[in-house]
Design an enzyme around this catalytic site. Sequence first.
Site, PDB file in Angstrom:
ATOM      1  N   SER A  13      82.428  32.642  -1.137  1.00  0.00           N
ATOM      2  CA  SER A  13      82.211  32.913   0.274  1.00  0.00           C
ATOM      3  C   SER A  13      82.337  34.420   0.485  1.00  0.00           C
ATOM      4  O   SER A  13      83.380  34.998   0.198  1.00  0.00           O
ATOM      5  CB  SER A  13      83.266  32.146   1.090  1.00  0.00           C
ATOM      6  OG  SER A  13      83.210  32.503   2.446  1.00  0.00           O
ATOM      7  N   LYS A  72      77.825  31.868  -0.270  1.00  0.00           N
ATOM      8  CA  LYS A  72      77.918  31.584   1.172  1.00  0.00           C
ATOM      9  C   LYS A  72      78.172  32.892   1.899  1.00  0.00           C
ATOM     10  O   LYS A  72      79.124  33.605   1.587  1.00  0.00           O
ATOM     11  CB  LYS A  72      79.054  30.583   1.419  1.00  0.00           C
ATOM     12  CG  LYS A  72      79.439  30.371   2.880  1.00  0.00           C
ATOM     13  CD  LYS A  72      80.424  29.209   3.024  1.00  0.00           C
ATOM     14  CE  LYS A  72      81.595  29.580   3.912  1.00  0.00           C
ATOM     15  NZ  LYS A  72      82.572  28.470   4.056  1.00  0.00           N
ATOM     16  N   LEU A  73      77.301  33.203   2.853  1.00  0.00           N
ATOM     17  CA  LEU A  73      77.457  34.444   3.621  1.00  0.00           C
ATOM     18  C   LEU A  73      78.078  34.130   4.964  1.00  0.00           C
ATOM     19  O   LEU A  73      77.644  33.210   5.664  1.00  0.00           O
ATOM     20  CB  LEU A  73      76.090  35.108   3.857  1.00  0.00           C
ATOM     21  CG  LEU A  73      75.251  35.481   2.633  1.00  0.00           C
ATOM     22  CD1 LEU A  73      73.944  36.131   3.085  1.00  0.00           C
ATOM     23  CD2 LEU A  73      76.034  36.430   1.719  1.00  0.00           C
ATOM     24  N   LYS A  74      79.072  34.907   5.337  1.00  0.00           N
ATOM     25  CA  LYS A  74      79.610  34.813   6.685  1.00  0.00           C
ATOM     26  C   LYS A  74      78.618  35.499   7.619  1.00  0.00           C
ATOM     27  O   LYS A  74      78.152  36.608   7.316  1.00  0.00           O
ATOM     28  CB  LYS A  74      80.973  35.501   6.746  1.00  0.00           C
ATOM     29  CG  LYS A  74      82.060  34.728   6.007  1.00  0.00           C
ATOM     30  CD  LYS A  74      82.382  33.431   6.750  1.00  0.00           C
ATOM     31  CE  LYS A  74      83.578  32.728   6.132  1.00  0.00           C
ATOM     32  NZ  LYS A  74      83.908  31.484   6.861  1.00  0.00           N
ATOM     33  N   ASP A 127      77.817  30.625   7.057  1.00  0.00           N
ATOM     34  CA  ASP A 127      78.916  30.053   7.849  1.00  0.00           C
ATOM     35  C   ASP A 127      79.203  30.986   9.020  1.00  0.00           C
ATOM     36  O   ASP A 127      79.476  32.169   8.820  1.00  0.00           O
ATOM     37  CB  ASP A 127      80.166  29.912   6.958  1.00  0.00           C
ATOM     38  CG  ASP A 127      81.347  29.263   7.685  1.00  0.00           C
ATOM     39  OD1 ASP A 127      81.183  28.847   8.859  1.00  0.00           O
ATOM     40  OD2 ASP A 127      82.436  29.176   7.078  1.00  0.00           O
ATOM     41  N   ASN A 155      81.438  30.162  11.693  1.00  0.00           N
ATOM     42  CA  ASN A 155      82.739  29.928  12.346  1.00  0.00           C
ATOM     43  C   ASN A 155      82.618  29.902  13.875  1.00  0.00           C
ATOM     44  O   ASN A 155      83.342  30.613  14.579  1.00  0.00           O
ATOM     45  CB  ASN A 155      83.776  30.958  11.900  1.00  0.00           C
ATOM     46  CG  ASN A 155      84.196  30.768  10.455  1.00  0.00           C
ATOM     47  OD1 ASN A 155      83.791  31.550   9.584  1.00  0.00           O
ATOM     48  ND2 ASN A 155      84.952  29.720  10.160  1.00  0.00           N
ATOM     49  N   GLU A 204      76.637  26.344   8.309  1.00  0.00           N
ATOM     50  CA  GLU A 204      77.955  25.774   8.608  1.00  0.00           C
ATOM     51  C   GLU A 204      78.467  26.227   9.971  1.00  0.00           C
ATOM     52  O   GLU A 204      78.481  27.417  10.271  1.00  0.00           O
ATOM     53  CB  GLU A 204      78.918  26.222   7.496  1.00  0.00           C
ATOM     54  CG  GLU A 204      80.359  25.741   7.656  1.00  0.00           C
ATOM     55  CD  GLU A 204      81.219  26.142   6.447  1.00  0.00           C
ATOM     56  OE1 GLU A 204      80.660  26.556   5.398  1.00  0.00           O
ATOM     57  OE2 GLU A 204      82.459  26.062   6.551  1.00  0.00           O
ATOM     58  N   ASP A 237      82.697  22.137   9.886  1.00  0.00           N
ATOM     59  CA  ASP A 237      84.013  22.540   9.391  1.00  0.00           C
ATOM     60  C   ASP A 237      85.004  22.303  10.543  1.00  0.00           C
ATOM     61  O   ASP A 237      85.583  21.206  10.669  1.00  0.00           O
ATOM     62  CB  ASP A 237      83.940  24.023   8.948  1.00  0.00           C
ATOM     63  CG  ASP A 237      85.271  24.618   8.503  1.00  0.00           C
ATOM     64  OD1 ASP A 237      86.316  23.989   8.690  1.00  0.00           O
ATOM     65  OD2 ASP A 237      85.284  25.751   7.958  1.00  0.00           O
ATOM     66  N   LYS A 285      88.797  20.520   4.524  1.00  0.00           N
ATOM     67  CA  LYS A 285      89.940  21.400   4.283  1.00  0.00           C
ATOM     68  C   LYS A 285      91.181  20.575   4.577  1.00  0.00           C
ATOM     69  O   LYS A 285      91.313  20.039   5.681  1.00  0.00           O
ATOM     70  CB  LYS A 285      89.914  22.607   5.228  1.00  0.00           C
ATOM     71  CG  LYS A 285      88.902  23.660   4.862  1.00  0.00           C
ATOM     72  CD  LYS A 285      88.930  24.816   5.847  1.00  0.00           C
ATOM     73  CE  LYS A 285      87.793  25.779   5.548  1.00  0.00           C
ATOM     74  NZ  LYS A 285      87.542  26.689   6.677  1.00  0.00           N
ATOM     75  N   GLY A 340      87.654  26.493   1.769  1.00  0.00           N
ATOM     76  CA  GLY A 340      88.815  27.276   1.344  1.00  0.00           C
ATOM     77  C   GLY A 340      89.339  28.104   2.491  1.00  0.00           C
ATOM     78  O   GLY A 340      88.640  28.317   3.493  1.00  0.00           O
TER      79      GLY A 340
HETATM   80  O1  OSB Z   1      85.339  28.887   7.560  1.00  0.00           O
HETATM   81  O2  OSB Z   1      85.334  28.572   5.467  1.00  0.00           O
HETATM   82  C1  OSB Z   1      85.790  29.169   6.454  1.00  0.00           C
HETATM   83  C2  OSB Z   1      88.346  31.786   5.231  1.00  0.00           C
HETATM   84  C3  OSB Z   1      89.171  31.877   6.324  1.00  0.00           C
HETATM   85  C4  OSB Z   1      88.868  31.129   7.447  1.00  0.00           C
HETATM   86  C5  OSB Z   1      87.755  30.282   7.466  1.00  0.00           C
HETATM   87  C6  OSB Z   1      86.931  30.176   6.355  1.00  0.00           C
HETATM   88  C7  OSB Z   1      87.219  30.966   5.231  1.00  0.00           C
HETATM   89  C8  OSB Z   1      86.403  30.993   4.017  1.00  0.00           C
HETATM   90  C9  OSB Z   1      87.126  31.284   2.735  1.00  0.00           C
HETATM   91  O3  OSB Z   1      85.204  30.875   4.018  1.00  0.00           O
HETATM   92  C10 OSB Z   1      86.552  30.636   1.548  1.00  0.00           C
HETATM   93  C11 OSB Z   1      87.475  30.752   0.344  1.00  0.00           C
HETATM   94  O4  OSB Z   1      88.695  30.491   0.453  1.00  0.00           O
HETATM   95  O5  OSB Z   1      86.965  31.101  -0.718  1.00  0.00           O
HETATM   96 MG    MG Z   2      83.803  27.368   7.520  1.00  0.00          MG
END
Ligand code: OSB
Ligand code: MG
Length: 373
Positions: free
Chosen positions: A138, A164-166, A191, A193, A217, A242, A266, A294
Site C-alpha cells: 500500500s 495499492k495507491l492511496k 484506496d 479512505n 476501496e 473497508d 481488518k 493492514g
Molecule cells: O485503509 O487500508 C487502509 C493504513 C492506515 C490506515 C488505513 C489503511 C492503511 C493502509 C496500510 O493501507 C496498509 C499496510 O499496513 O500495509
Molecule cells: Mg482501506
Amino acid sequence: MTMSLATVRLDEVELPLVEPFETSFGVEHNRRFLLVRVATKAGLEGWGECVAASDPLYSSESVATARWMISERLVPILFRLPEPTPEAFLRKAARYRGHPMAKAAVELALQDLRAQEAGRSLSKVLGGHRKRVQVGVSVGIQASVPRLVERVGLYLEAGYGRIKLKVRPGWDARPVAAVRREYPDVELWVDANQAYPTRASAQIRAWAEKNEVAQVEQPFAERAIRAHADLARNARFRVCLDESIVDESSLEDALGARALTSLNVKVARVGGLGIGRTLARRAARAGVPSWMGGMLESGVGRAHNIALASTPPFVLSSDLSASDRYYHEDITDPPFVLGPGSTIEVPRGPGIGVEVNERVLRKHRRLSRTYRP
Ligand code: OSB
Ligand code: MG
C-alpha cells in the site's frame, strides 16, 4: 484444560516508520500503538496489538481511548473469566458498545495464548491451509507524481506483485495514469479512505476504468452504502469496502445492497480474529472474495494478520508487506521477508510463531503497566 492468568501487561510503543505514510486523512511519521501481553501462571504468554492511532482519523478510536478501555474495562473482565478464551472474553466485553480496536487487541492476545497452550500455530488453529500468503504493498500519497512513480518502481523491483495507491480528490487521475503508463502490466488498486463526495462517482469510474484499476476501496463515507452499490453496478473494477464493514449486520446489509465485490478484513475494525474469519466466510458464501487489510502493524499484529490470511476465504492479495517496508527495526524476531511470487511465509511455531524482542520493545516503549488479579 484450565488456564489461569497471572498478569496482563499494557505497553505503549512508538516506532519510527521507514518513511512517512500519507493517506486522505493525514500523515504518520511514527506509529504509536499498544501491545497487550497476557501471561499465565504456567509461564505461557500471548500477545496482541492495538492499532488505534494517536488521533481518531481512520475511525473514532485513538491510543488514549483504547488505553482507557483496556485498562479500566477489559482487564477487569479478563481477571473475572473462569477460563480466558477469546469467545468468553468477547461475550462479556459485548456489554460495552464500540471500541472494536481495544477489544481486538485483547482477543488477539487470548488467541495467541490458546494456540501456544495447544502447541500449535495460530494459522493451524484458525484453519489455515496455506504455507505462504499472497501480499501487495500500500503506497501512501507522495510529494509529487515522479516521486510516486519512482517509489512504485522500487516496490516492483523488490518483488511486490500488486500495488495499492492511496488516493484523494486532487491526487487520483494524474498519479494513477502516470503509474499505469510506466508499468503497463502492474495489478493496480486504489484506496480513498472515504475521501470522496458521492457526486464524484462518475469521475472515479472514468479514471479507474481508463487506467485499468482492478479495485477501488472505500471511496465514499462509511454509511454511504447506496453510493458504493451505484458505483459497483456494471463497474469494470471491484468495489471494496473497508470502513463500512464493522460487524455481521453491516456486512449483511452491504451484501444485500450489492455494495461490495471485495471485502477488506481488518481484525481491529471488526473486533477480533474470530469475527474476522466469520465475516470472510460469509462474504465467500455470497461470492465476494476477501483479503487482509493492514494498519502498519508491528510484527505482533502482522503475525496475527498473516495467520488469518492463511485461511481459505482469503483469496486476494493482502496489505501485508515485509517488516522493512515499515520499520528499520521491528519488535519481533525473525523479521517478515518477501518471498517468491510476492508472498510471505506463514510462521509455523506455536501461537503467532514470532518472538517479541524485549530489548527493542524497551527501547521504543513510552509507558508500561502491569495488572494483577
Ligand atoms: O485503509 O487500508 C487502509 C493504513 C492506515 C490506515 C488505513 C489503511 C492503511 C493502509 C496500510 O493501507 C496498509 C499496510 O499496513 O500495509
Ligand atoms: Mg482501506
